[in-house]
Structures are given as C-alpha cells and as structure tokens.
Design a protein around this motif. Structure first.
Motif, PDB file in Angstrom:
ATOM      1  N   ASP A 107       6.514   8.590  -8.622  1.00 49.90           N
ATOM      2  CA  ASP A 107       7.577   9.277  -9.341  1.00 49.90           C
ATOM      3  C   ASP A 107       7.147   9.802 -10.707  1.00 49.90           C
ATOM      4  OD1 ASP A 107       9.438   8.828  -7.292  1.00 49.90           O
ATOM      5  OD2 ASP A 107       9.987   6.856  -8.111  1.00 49.90           O
ATOM      6  N   TYR A 108       6.152   9.166 -11.329  1.00 44.35           N
ATOM      7  CA  TYR A 108       5.804   9.504 -12.710  1.00 44.35           C
ATOM      8  C   TYR A 108       4.346   9.936 -12.893  1.00 44.35           C
ATOM      9  CZ  TYR A 108      10.149   6.934 -13.144  1.00 44.35           C
ATOM     10  OH  TYR A 108      11.445   6.511 -12.982  1.00 44.35           O
ATOM     11  N   THR A 109       3.431   9.302 -12.185  1.00 41.52           N
ATOM     12  CA  THR A 109       2.013   9.628 -12.364  1.00 41.52           C
ATOM     13  C   THR A 109       1.714  11.098 -12.107  1.00 41.52           C
ATOM     14  OG1 THR A 109       1.447   7.355 -11.749  1.00 41.52           O
ATOM     15  CG2 THR A 109      -0.341   8.982 -11.750  1.00 41.52           C
ATOM     16  N   PRO A 110       2.250  11.722 -11.054  1.00 44.44           N
ATOM     17  CA  PRO A 110       1.944  13.146 -10.838  1.00 44.44           C
ATOM     18  C   PRO A 110       2.338  14.031 -12.008  1.00 44.44           C
ATOM     19  CG  PRO A 110       2.905  12.187  -8.860  1.00 44.44           C
ATOM     20  CD  PRO A 110       3.068  11.174  -9.947  1.00 44.44           C
ATOM     21  N   HIS A 111       3.463  13.747 -12.663  1.00 41.43           N
ATOM     22  CA  HIS A 111       3.902  14.563 -13.792  1.00 41.43           C
ATOM     23  C   HIS A 111       2.954  14.395 -14.981  1.00 41.43           C
ATOM     24  CE1 HIS A 111       7.593  15.651 -11.773  1.00 41.43           C
ATOM     25  NE2 HIS A 111       7.868  14.369 -11.551  1.00 41.43           N
ATOM     26  N   ILE A 112       2.491  13.176 -15.210  1.00 41.50           N
ATOM     27  CA  ILE A 112       1.528  12.945 -16.291  1.00 41.50           C
ATOM     28  C   ILE A 112       0.212  13.650 -15.984  1.00 41.50           C
ATOM     29  CG2 ILE A 112       0.134  11.160 -17.429  1.00 41.50           C
ATOM     30  CD1 ILE A 112       2.605   9.321 -17.164  1.00 41.50           C
ATOM     31  N   LEU A 113      -0.231  13.567 -14.740  1.00 41.21           N
ATOM     32  CA  LEU A 113      -1.458  14.267 -14.349  1.00 41.21           C
ATOM     33  C   LEU A 113      -1.301  15.774 -14.505  1.00 41.21           C
ATOM     34  CD1 LEU A 113      -2.466  12.211 -11.178  1.00 41.21           C
ATOM     35  CD2 LEU A 113      -3.675  12.269 -13.367  1.00 41.21           C
ATOM     36  N   ASP A 114      -0.133  16.295 -14.193  1.00 45.55           N
ATOM     37  CA  ASP A 114       0.105  17.731 -14.357  1.00 45.55           C
ATOM     38  C   ASP A 114      -0.034  18.145 -15.820  1.00 45.55           C
ATOM     39  OD1 ASP A 114       0.589  17.998 -11.654  1.00 45.55           O
ATOM     40  OD2 ASP A 114       2.777  18.027 -11.852  1.00 45.55           O
ATOM     41  N   THR A 115       0.527  17.342 -16.721  1.00 45.32           N
ATOM     42  CA  THR A 115       0.447  17.667 -18.151  1.00 45.32           C
ATOM     43  C   THR A 115      -0.994  17.580 -18.638  1.00 45.32           C
ATOM     44  OG1 THR A 115       2.696  16.869 -18.535  1.00 45.32           O
ATOM     45  CG2 THR A 115       1.239  17.016 -20.454  1.00 45.32           C
ATOM     46  N   LEU A 116      -1.713  16.560 -18.230  1.00 48.84           N
ATOM     47  CA  LEU A 116      -3.115  16.434 -18.622  1.00 48.84           C
ATOM     48  C   LEU A 116      -3.923  17.618 -18.095  1.00 48.84           C
ATOM     49  CD1 LEU A 116      -3.608  12.613 -17.905  1.00 48.84           C
ATOM     50  CD2 LEU A 116      -3.336  13.696 -20.154  1.00 48.84           C
ATOM     51  N   ALA A 117      -3.637  18.050 -16.867  1.00 53.37           N
ATOM     52  CA  ALA A 117      -4.359  19.187 -16.285  1.00 53.37           C
ATOM     53  C   ALA A 117      -4.031  20.483 -17.023  1.00 53.37           C
ATOM     54  CB  ALA A 117      -4.007  19.316 -14.801  1.00 53.37           C
ATOM     55  N   PRO A 122      -8.784  14.661 -20.397  1.00 50.04           N
ATOM     56  CA  PRO A 122      -9.038  13.466 -19.585  1.00 50.04           C
ATOM     57  C   PRO A 122      -8.323  12.252 -20.157  1.00 50.04           C
ATOM     58  CG  PRO A 122     -10.865  13.763 -21.074  1.00 50.04           C
ATOM     59  CD  PRO A 122      -9.899  14.916 -21.339  1.00 50.04           C
ATOM     60  N   ALA A 123      -8.022  11.286 -19.323  1.00 45.90           N
ATOM     61  CA  ALA A 123      -7.396  10.043 -19.758  1.00 45.90           C
ATOM     62  C   ALA A 123      -7.947   8.908 -18.911  1.00 45.90           C
ATOM     63  CB  ALA A 123      -5.878  10.123 -19.636  1.00 45.90           C
ATOM     64  N   MET A 124      -7.609   7.683 -19.304  1.00 45.50           N
ATOM     65  CA  MET A 124      -7.984   6.514 -18.512  1.00 45.50           C
ATOM     66  C   MET A 124      -6.721   5.861 -17.965  1.00 45.50           C
ATOM     67  SD  MET A 124     -10.223   3.084 -19.406  1.00 45.50           S
ATOM     68  CE  MET A 124     -11.784   3.948 -19.342  1.00 45.50           C
ATOM     69  N   PHE A 125      -6.726   5.580 -16.671  1.00 46.06           N
ATOM     70  CA  PHE A 125      -5.613   4.921 -16.006  1.00 46.06           C
ATOM     71  C   PHE A 125      -6.033   3.518 -15.589  1.00 46.06           C
ATOM     72  CE2 PHE A 125      -4.709   9.386 -15.708  1.00 46.06           C
ATOM     73  CZ  PHE A 125      -3.329   9.493 -15.751  1.00 46.06           C
ATOM     74  N   PHE A 126      -5.319   2.519 -16.097  1.00 41.85           N
ATOM     75  CA  PHE A 126      -5.569   1.139 -15.687  1.00 41.85           C
ATOM     76  C   PHE A 126      -4.632   0.827 -14.526  1.00 41.85           C
ATOM     77  CE2 PHE A 126      -7.562   1.110 -19.808  1.00 41.85           C
ATOM     78  CZ  PHE A 126      -8.679   0.308 -19.588  1.00 41.85           C
ATOM     79  N   LEU A 127      -5.212   0.659 -13.343  1.00 42.54           N
ATOM     80  CA  LEU A 127      -4.467   0.628 -12.096  1.00 42.54           C
ATOM     81  C   LEU A 127      -4.250  -0.789 -11.576  1.00 42.54           C
ATOM     82  CD1 LEU A 127      -6.401   3.499 -10.274  1.00 42.54           C
ATOM     83  CD2 LEU A 127      -4.420   3.686 -11.812  1.00 42.54           C
ATOM     84  N   CYS A 128      -3.083  -1.003 -10.958  1.00 41.58           N
ATOM     85  CA  CYS A 128      -2.779  -2.245 -10.258  1.00 41.58           C
ATOM     86  C   CYS A 128      -3.052  -2.054  -8.773  1.00 41.58           C
ATOM     87  CB  CYS A 128      -1.325  -2.652 -10.481  1.00 41.58           C
ATOM     88  SG  CYS A 128      -0.955  -3.177 -12.167  1.00 41.58           S
ATOM     89  N   GLY A 129      -3.764  -2.992  -8.188  1.00 43.91           N
ATOM     90  CA  GLY A 129      -4.160  -2.851  -6.790  1.00 43.91           C
ATOM     91  C   GLY A 129      -3.002  -2.660  -5.845  1.00 43.91           C
ATOM     92  N   GLU A 130      -1.893  -3.375  -6.060  1.00 44.66           N
ATOM     93  CA  GLU A 130      -0.757  -3.261  -5.164  1.00 44.66           C
ATOM     94  C   GLU A 130      -0.125  -1.868  -5.221  1.00 44.66           C
ATOM     95  OE1 GLU A 130       2.089  -6.199  -6.236  1.00 44.66           O
ATOM     96  OE2 GLU A 130       2.505  -5.359  -8.220  1.00 44.66           O
ATOM     97  N   CYS A 131      -0.316  -1.164  -6.318  1.00 45.33           N
ATOM     98  CA  CYS A 131       0.173   0.214  -6.422  1.00 45.33           C
ATOM     99  C   CYS A 131      -0.839   1.203  -5.831  1.00 45.33           C
ATOM    100  CB  CYS A 131       0.446   0.566  -7.880  1.00 45.33           C
ATOM    101  SG  CYS A 131       1.764  -0.398  -8.645  1.00 45.33           S
ATOM    102  N   ALA A 143      -9.885  11.031  -9.711  1.00 46.87           N
ATOM    103  CA  ALA A 143     -11.334  11.229  -9.624  1.00 46.87           C
ATOM    104  C   ALA A 143     -11.676  12.708  -9.646  1.00 46.87           C
ATOM    105  CB  ALA A 143     -11.871  10.575  -8.349  1.00 46.87           C
ATOM    106  N   GLU A 144     -10.935  13.504  -8.891  1.00 49.41           N
ATOM    107  CA  GLU A 144     -11.210  14.941  -8.810  1.00 49.41           C
ATOM    108  C   GLU A 144     -11.009  15.649 -10.138  1.00 49.41           C
ATOM    109  OE1 GLU A 144      -8.563  16.194  -5.777  1.00 49.41           O
ATOM    110  OE2 GLU A 144      -9.692  15.262  -4.138  1.00 49.41           O
ATOM    111  N   GLU A 145     -10.066  15.167 -10.943  1.00 47.77           N
ATOM    112  CA  GLU A 145      -9.726  15.854 -12.194  1.00 47.77           C
ATOM    113  C   GLU A 145     -10.422  15.249 -13.409  1.00 47.77           C
ATOM    114  OE1 GLU A 145      -5.463  16.194 -12.369  1.00 47.77           O
ATOM    115  OE2 GLU A 145      -5.379  17.397 -10.536  1.00 47.77           O
ATOM    116  N   GLY A 146     -11.353  14.327 -13.180  1.00 46.03           N
ATOM    117  CA  GLY A 146     -12.197  13.840 -14.265  1.00 46.03           C
ATOM    118  C   GLY A 146     -11.632  12.715 -15.099  1.00 46.03           C
ATOM    119  N   HIS A 147     -10.631  12.030 -14.603  1.00 44.39           N
ATOM    120  CA  HIS A 147     -10.071  10.908 -15.332  1.00 44.39           C
ATOM    121  C   HIS A 147     -10.850   9.631 -15.017  1.00 44.39           C
ATOM    122  CE1 HIS A 147      -6.774  13.463 -16.488  1.00 44.39           C
ATOM    123  NE2 HIS A 147      -6.503  13.733 -15.218  1.00 44.39           N
ATOM    124  N   ALA A 148     -10.876   8.719 -15.969  1.00 43.93           N
ATOM    125  CA  ALA A 148     -11.481   7.414 -15.752  1.00 43.93           C
ATOM    126  C   ALA A 148     -10.397   6.455 -15.258  1.00 43.93           C
ATOM    127  CB  ALA A 148     -12.095   6.889 -17.039  1.00 43.93           C
TER     128      ALA A 148
END
Length: 280
Positions: A107-117, A122-131, A143-148
């Motif tokens: 619901d939210y990550t795609p919109h943030i990625l759109d703004t960064l693009a 670039p930004a760093m995303f700290f990810l939870c495995g269950e997500c 990965a494709e858009e160069g984020h860590a």
C-alpha cells in the motif's frame, strides 16, 4: 499473526524500546557513500522464517542451491564486531541517507519508490522477512532501481527479549529470503526499535552485516501529521545525517505525502542522497 495485531504489538513495544535504543546508541562514522570511499510444473517454494529454520526439512534446504543448477549461497565475509551502531555517513559535501523500515508494504512502498524514482534518488530499505515473502516483486524493484536493502529481522521482535538462537533465526532467515529476490545478501542490519544487544552485534558481524542506526527520527510511526514529519526532516537536515522513516507497520500515508514535499526541497537546497557502496 494478523496485520492489525502486528501493528498493535509494535506500537506497545516501541514505547519502552525506543528509549532503550536511544540510550545505547552513540555516534560512529560510516566510511563510504555512493560517491565516497566511505540489486513440467515448478517445484513449490521452500519455507522461510525462524520457525521453518527449526525443522530438518528447512535445514536441508539451507544446504541446497537456490535453483537446481545454481551455486550454493556464498559465505558472508565476517566483520569486526562493533559495540555501537553506525549513526551517520561520512564524506565530503552535503550528503544524507534516507532509510525506510518495516516493509515492504504493497500500500505504501510503491508510492515511496515512485517519488524516489521521480527525483532519481537512492535510499536504503530495512526489510522484515515476513513482509518480503508476500512482496518479492517490490524487493526486485528496489534492486532494479539502485536502492540498498538491509535486514530488519523476520517478525520485528524486541531482540533484547530473545535468546541468541532466536536472534540468529530472525536475522538469518531474513537474509536468506532477501537474497532470493534481491539477488544479494544484505550487508546492513538494523535492530527493531533500535534495541541493540551484544548478540545482535556479534551475529550481524558473523553474517557480514554492519549495524546501522539513524540520526534523525521522523517519528512517522506515531502518525504525528504530514507537516510535523516534513518539519522534522527539514530541521534535522545536515551533512552526514541518516533519516529514519517507515514504509510499513501501520498507516504510512503521512510518510508518503511528506516525502513528496521535503525531498525536492532538500534537493533544491543542495543536499545529495546517497547509499553505502557494496563491499566486494
């Protein structure tokens, strides 16, 4: 665990853990930024997660290649064990790093990625495995858009309440599933709630991950209002700053709206957003 239950649990834990994390956090410079020295029927997918790791079947999978013809996972380079997490990035110029915790969230990550693009940032995303397991396409997009990407455990627990084996399972399972869809194992780790302990530092170093904290907390997890988030980022902006925001774990619509305002403002003010270079 249902999504709303997870959000409630995180909110309850954060009140006590945030103070613990802040008290145990001290400034350590990160050597390296992007511009300084310092991505027939098919077989069913293997189980991931701390619980899956405790079964012989899961253990056997960890010894298998990622695909039938692929190589086994490379052993991570072990690092020096730190006693404090990294708070800032080093380097010349007006560089900052943007970080987002708890995702990915559809619901939210795609919109943030759109703004960064939009601003080629670039930004760093700290990810939870269950997500990650439910949103692998978003991790592939990172990965494709160069984020860590970094490791933020599997279930976002309070690490200081877990034993060493449980902490290892949370961290290792998350690194495994990130590698499956990002293409590389994460080299950065952030403790949930900023609650670090000795085992987290030691295990992270064994898994080839540096501990990363933050300098500026947007407090978006409290949903304080879009204007408050904007003000916290803009007033806290300075060379070397690491900004903490969230793209999951609750209603992050304020975060989505805020970044559309403060990001172009900081760029116009001469700031450059960066992420650490990957180690060879």
């Amino acid at each position: 665990m249902q999504k709303d239950q997870l959000f409630t649990r995180r909110r309850m834990l954060f009140a006590g853990a945030a103070a613990l994390g802040a008290a145990g956090t001290a400034g350590v410079l990160l050597a390296g930024g992007a511009e300084e020295t310092a991505g027939t029927a098919a077989a069913p997918a293997p189980a991931h997660g701390p619980q899956a790791r405790q079964t012989p079947k899961s253990s056997a999978f960890r010894l298998q290649p990622l695909t039938g013809d692929g190589p086994p996972r490379a052993a991570p380079r072990k690092l020096k064990v730190r006693k404090e997490p990294i708070l800032r990035i080093s380097g010349r110029g007006r560089h900052m790093m943007l970080t987002f915790d708890d995702g990915p969230d559809p619901d939210y990550t795609p919109h943030i990625l759109d703004t960064l693009a939009k601003y080629d940032v670039p930004a760093m995303f700290f990810l939870c495995g269950e997500c990650v397991v439910d949103n692998k396409e978003l991790v592939a997009r990172m990965a494709e858009e160069g984020h860590a990407v970094g490791n933020h455990t599997w279930t976002h627990p309070l690490l200081t309440a877990l034993n060493r084996r449980e902490i290892r399972d949370e961290m290792e399972s998350t690194s495994d599933v990130i590698e499956d869809c990002y293409g590389e194992r994460p080299q950065w780790f952030r403790a949930p709630y900023g609650a670090w302990n000795r085992a987290a530092f030691q295990l992270g170093a064994e898994m080839g991950m540096e501990p990363m904290a933050w300098t500026v907390d947007t407090t978006d997890w409290m949903e304080p209002g879009t204007d408050t988030i904007i003000d916290r980022v803009e007033s806290g902006a300075a060379p070397g700053v690491v900004v903490l925001s969230h793209d999951a774990g609750g209603d992050r619509s304020q975060t989505v709206h805020a970044i559309r305002e403060w990001l172009p403002h900081l760029l116009e003010s001469g700031y450059h957003m960066t992420v650490p270079r990957r180690r060879a």
